[in-house]
Scaffold this motif. Structure first.
Motif, PDB file in Angstrom:
ATOM      1  N   PHE A 264      -0.560   1.106  21.004  1.00  0.00           N
ATOM      2  CA  PHE A 264      -1.139   1.482  22.292  1.00  0.00           C
ATOM      3  C   PHE A 264      -0.438   2.712  22.831  1.00  0.00           C
ATOM      4  O   PHE A 264       0.639   3.106  22.371  1.00  0.00           O
ATOM      5  CB  PHE A 264      -1.045   0.323  23.294  1.00  0.00           C
ATOM      6  CG  PHE A 264       0.365  -0.013  23.729  1.00  0.00           C
ATOM      7  CD1 PHE A 264       0.895   0.523  24.882  1.00  0.00           C
ATOM      8  CD2 PHE A 264       1.146  -0.880  22.986  1.00  0.00           C
ATOM      9  CE1 PHE A 264       2.187   0.211  25.288  1.00  0.00           C
ATOM     10  CE2 PHE A 264       2.439  -1.204  23.382  1.00  0.00           C
ATOM     11  CZ  PHE A 264       2.959  -0.647  24.534  1.00  0.00           C
ATOM     12  N   THR A 279      -0.736   3.411  32.689  1.00  0.00           N
ATOM     13  CA  THR A 279      -1.171   2.060  32.340  1.00  0.00           C
ATOM     14  C   THR A 279      -1.351   1.939  30.833  1.00  0.00           C
ATOM     15  O   THR A 279      -1.940   2.816  30.206  1.00  0.00           O
ATOM     16  CB  THR A 279      -2.500   1.725  33.038  1.00  0.00           C
ATOM     17  OG1 THR A 279      -2.352   1.938  34.441  1.00  0.00           O
ATOM     18  CG2 THR A 279      -2.888   0.279  32.803  1.00  0.00           C
ATOM     19  N   TYR A 281      -2.988   0.862  27.425  1.00  0.00           N
ATOM     20  CA  TYR A 281      -4.233   0.400  26.811  1.00  0.00           C
ATOM     21  C   TYR A 281      -4.127   0.592  25.302  1.00  0.00           C
ATOM     22  O   TYR A 281      -3.669   1.644  24.832  1.00  0.00           O
ATOM     23  CB  TYR A 281      -5.451   1.169  27.329  1.00  0.00           C
ATOM     24  CG  TYR A 281      -5.708   1.023  28.812  1.00  0.00           C
ATOM     25  CD1 TYR A 281      -5.862  -0.234  29.393  1.00  0.00           C
ATOM     26  CD2 TYR A 281      -5.803   2.148  29.627  1.00  0.00           C
ATOM     27  CE1 TYR A 281      -6.105  -0.360  30.755  1.00  0.00           C
ATOM     28  CE2 TYR A 281      -6.049   2.026  30.985  1.00  0.00           C
ATOM     29  CZ  TYR A 281      -6.193   0.772  31.546  1.00  0.00           C
ATOM     30  OH  TYR A 281      -6.426   0.647  32.891  1.00  0.00           O
ATOM     31  N   SER A 282      -4.590  -0.398  24.559  1.00  0.00           N
ATOM     32  CA  SER A 282      -4.517  -0.339  23.093  1.00  0.00           C
ATOM     33  C   SER A 282      -5.621   0.539  22.514  1.00  0.00           C
ATOM     34  O   SER A 282      -6.709   0.662  23.084  1.00  0.00           O
ATOM     35  CB  SER A 282      -4.654  -1.748  22.507  1.00  0.00           C
ATOM     36  OG  SER A 282      -3.608  -2.575  22.907  1.00  0.00           O
ATOM     37  N   SER A 284      -8.651   0.911  20.273  1.00  0.00           N
ATOM     38  CA  SER A 284      -9.636  -0.056  19.806  1.00  0.00           C
ATOM     39  C   SER A 284     -10.324   0.403  18.523  1.00  0.00           C
ATOM     40  O   SER A 284     -11.290  -0.228  18.084  1.00  0.00           O
ATOM     41  CB  SER A 284     -10.684  -0.318  20.893  1.00  0.00           C
ATOM     42  OG  SER A 284     -11.386   0.870  21.217  1.00  0.00           O
ATOM     43  N   ILE A 294      -9.983   3.923  23.324  1.00  0.00           N
ATOM     44  CA  ILE A 294      -9.478   2.698  23.951  1.00  0.00           C
ATOM     45  C   ILE A 294     -10.659   1.929  24.513  1.00  0.00           C
ATOM     46  O   ILE A 294     -11.715   2.501  24.790  1.00  0.00           O
ATOM     47  CB  ILE A 294      -8.453   3.002  25.071  1.00  0.00           C
ATOM     48  CG1 ILE A 294      -9.101   3.858  26.161  1.00  0.00           C
ATOM     49  CG2 ILE A 294      -7.212   3.663  24.501  1.00  0.00           C
ATOM     50  CD1 ILE A 294      -8.220   4.086  27.369  1.00  0.00           C
ATOM     51  N   VAL A 296     -11.400  -0.969  27.589  1.00  0.00           N
ATOM     52  CA  VAL A 296     -10.730  -1.447  28.794  1.00  0.00           C
ATOM     53  C   VAL A 296     -11.631  -2.425  29.536  1.00  0.00           C
ATOM     54  O   VAL A 296     -12.841  -2.196  29.660  1.00  0.00           O
ATOM     55  CB  VAL A 296     -10.381  -0.260  29.720  1.00  0.00           C
ATOM     56  CG1 VAL A 296      -9.713  -0.736  30.988  1.00  0.00           C
ATOM     57  CG2 VAL A 296      -9.499   0.742  28.983  1.00  0.00           C
ATOM     58  N   SER A 303      -8.025   0.026  35.908  1.00  0.00           N
ATOM     59  CA  SER A 303      -9.034  -0.257  34.888  1.00  0.00           C
ATOM     60  C   SER A 303     -10.446  -0.293  35.474  1.00  0.00           C
ATOM     61  O   SER A 303     -11.419   0.050  34.794  1.00  0.00           O
ATOM     62  CB  SER A 303      -8.721  -1.576  34.187  1.00  0.00           C
ATOM     63  OG  SER A 303      -8.561  -2.627  35.120  1.00  0.00           O
ATOM     64  N   THR A 344      -9.307  -5.515  21.359  1.00  0.00           N
ATOM     65  CA  THR A 344      -9.169  -4.067  21.154  1.00  0.00           C
ATOM     66  C   THR A 344      -8.207  -3.682  20.033  1.00  0.00           C
ATOM     67  O   THR A 344      -8.614  -2.977  19.101  1.00  0.00           O
ATOM     68  CB  THR A 344      -8.797  -3.366  22.476  1.00  0.00           C
ATOM     69  OG1 THR A 344      -7.650  -3.994  23.032  1.00  0.00           O
ATOM     70  CG2 THR A 344      -9.939  -3.451  23.460  1.00  0.00           C
TER      71      THR A 344
END
Length: 450
Positions: A264, A279, A281-282, A284, A294, A296, A303, A344
């Protein structure tokens, strides 16, 4: 999405497994604590009377608290060795534990030092507190630093975190740097262990300056270099499921970031008020030559604003982070278990993990299955299996106990299992997998609850 994010045509190749250096890092940290105690021991002669014992305990707690402050900040520095090899979630747990130790040691230091000084001067605790804070060198700054540390500790408690927005917690947490800076100087001006001992003083300076250098490089200079070099911008935004959106980010030579499936980044999007907080976020999907993606779910202010992003919006990214990659695997059979938006990072791993792969996707309804079409296409392309665990017509939850998992995945005990979902879901699954005979070393989970 398939027109922009086509799947790879080459079969996945197994990477060389890497051992986590977590044990060595922990050993080094505890060795530093032992050195701090040894410094106090070497400077302490015979302890006489109640005042001597109280002051001695306060001094030792102060030294350990000062060391813990350096560790606390070092674990926040986002050093790649820790973030990518040890794992961001494990480092976050260490940081939380170091924070609790720091606050406890700070309380012991303050209480015992004041009690010891009051007993020594035969004064009231109130009079001694006022005298120490106002008359002792660098103590006023240290007092402000201590108050800030207490505030950070209170807002980091689990009960408080549930009620605070991520953005508020994030900015309060950054005040840790201010607190440590304010408290540093009184350690040298008042610490008996450093008075007249140039070696101990130089070592303490080296510890703090070394940690400051890590923070400066990895939290400021390296991200600036990354973003100036790769110039990331929003390419497009796509709705995947109710409340779930994918963001495709384009940049220059993105493949040179060295990101892997399962990792991420920490993201800032300059638009719709999203640039104030970073923030996580991985990814995907596996990184492409000039694209990252990513996915979300709207769970907070940051988000929830993702669908409002427009193509061309500037992006600030830090990373890659995380160790839940193919290099954790030790065999040729893998089971991926996702819940909700936890799909994700596992979607990216589903495409890239070598060998025989099964994906189990838990969601309330079929409409909540994000990226479902991509998962089916990947499964067909590589001959993998996708299983769904959806609620029944009356809302009844499917069983994911040991027996159900063994029935769904033959030879489960020989699989590497990757889990991504809410913390309670992951804990429940961990127990079921252990009961099903999966060894602890084959269960891989990285929590993103900060």
């Amino acid at each position: 999405m398939t027109t922009v994010y086509e799947r790879r045509t080459a079969p996945p190749v197994a990477p060389a497994p890497r051992r986590s250096p977590a044990g060595a890092v922990l050993g080094l940290l505890w060795a530093g604590a032992a050195a701090a105690v040894a410094l106090w021991w070497a400077d302490t002669g015979s302890v006489v009377g109640a005042a001597g014992w109280l002051t001695g305990v306060g001094r030792m707690a102060g030294l350990l608290c000062g060391y813990a402050c350096a560790v606390l900040v070092g674990l926040m520095a986002r050093v790649p060795l820790l973030e990518r090899r040890v794992g961001s979630d494990r480092v976050a747990r260490w940081h939380a534990m170091a924070g609790r130790y720091t606050i406890c040691l700070l309380v012991v230091h303050v209480v015992f030092i004041l009690l010891g000084y009051a007993a020594q001067d035969r004064a009231s605790i109130v009079h001694e507190t006022v005298t120490v804070v106002l008359d002792y060198p660098d103590m006023l700054k240290a007092t402000f630093g201590g108050v800030i540390l207490f505030a950070v500790g209170i807002t980091s408690a689990r009960a408080a975190r549930r009620k605070l927005s991520y953005e508020f917690w994030y900015y309060v947490h950054l005040l840790t740097y201010v607190a440590v800076f304010l408290a540093f100087f009184h350690q040298l001006s008042l610490g008996n262990e450093f008075n007249g001992d140039a070696g101990a003083t130089d070592a303490w300076y080296a510890l703090y300056l070394g940690v400051a250098a890590l923070v400066l490089w990895y939290r400021i200079l390296a991200p600036v270099r990354l973003n100036l070099r790769h110039r990331l911008r929003v390419e497009s935004v796509h709705r995947e499921a109710p409340g779930v959106y994918s963001v495709v980010v384009r940049g220059r030579r993105v493949d040179e970031l060295g990101a892997e499936a399962g990792q991420f980044f920490r993201w800032r999007f300059f638009g719709e008020g999203m640039g104030w907080a970073s923030t996580p976020y991985s990814l995907s999907a596996p990184p492409r030559r000039d694209l990252l993606r990513i996915t979300v779910k709207a769970l907070g202010d940051h988000s929830a604003a993702v669908p409002l992003l427009r193509p061309g919006a500037r992006v600030w990214a830090e990373g890659p982070y995380g160790s839940m990659t193919a290099q954790r695997g030790s065999g040729q059979r893998s089971l991926l278990i996702a819940a909700g938006v936890g799909i994700t990072p596992l979607r990216a791993l589903f495409e890239t993990l070598p060998g025989e792969v099964t994906l189990l996707y838990r969601a309330r309804t079929a409409q909540d299955l994000a990226l479902g079409a991509e998962l089916e296409a990947i499964a067909q392309w590589r001959g993998a299996k996708v299983l769904y665990a959806l609620n029944g017509p009356q809302g009844q939850r499917p069983s994911l106990g040991a027996a159900a998992l063994r029935a769904a995945v033959p030879g489960l005990a020989g699989h590497d299992v990757y889990i991504c979902g809410p913390h309670a879901f992951a804990q429940e699954l961990y127990g079921a997998l252990r009961a099903a005979g999966v060894p602890d070393r084959r269960i891989h989970h990285e929590s993103f609850e900060l």
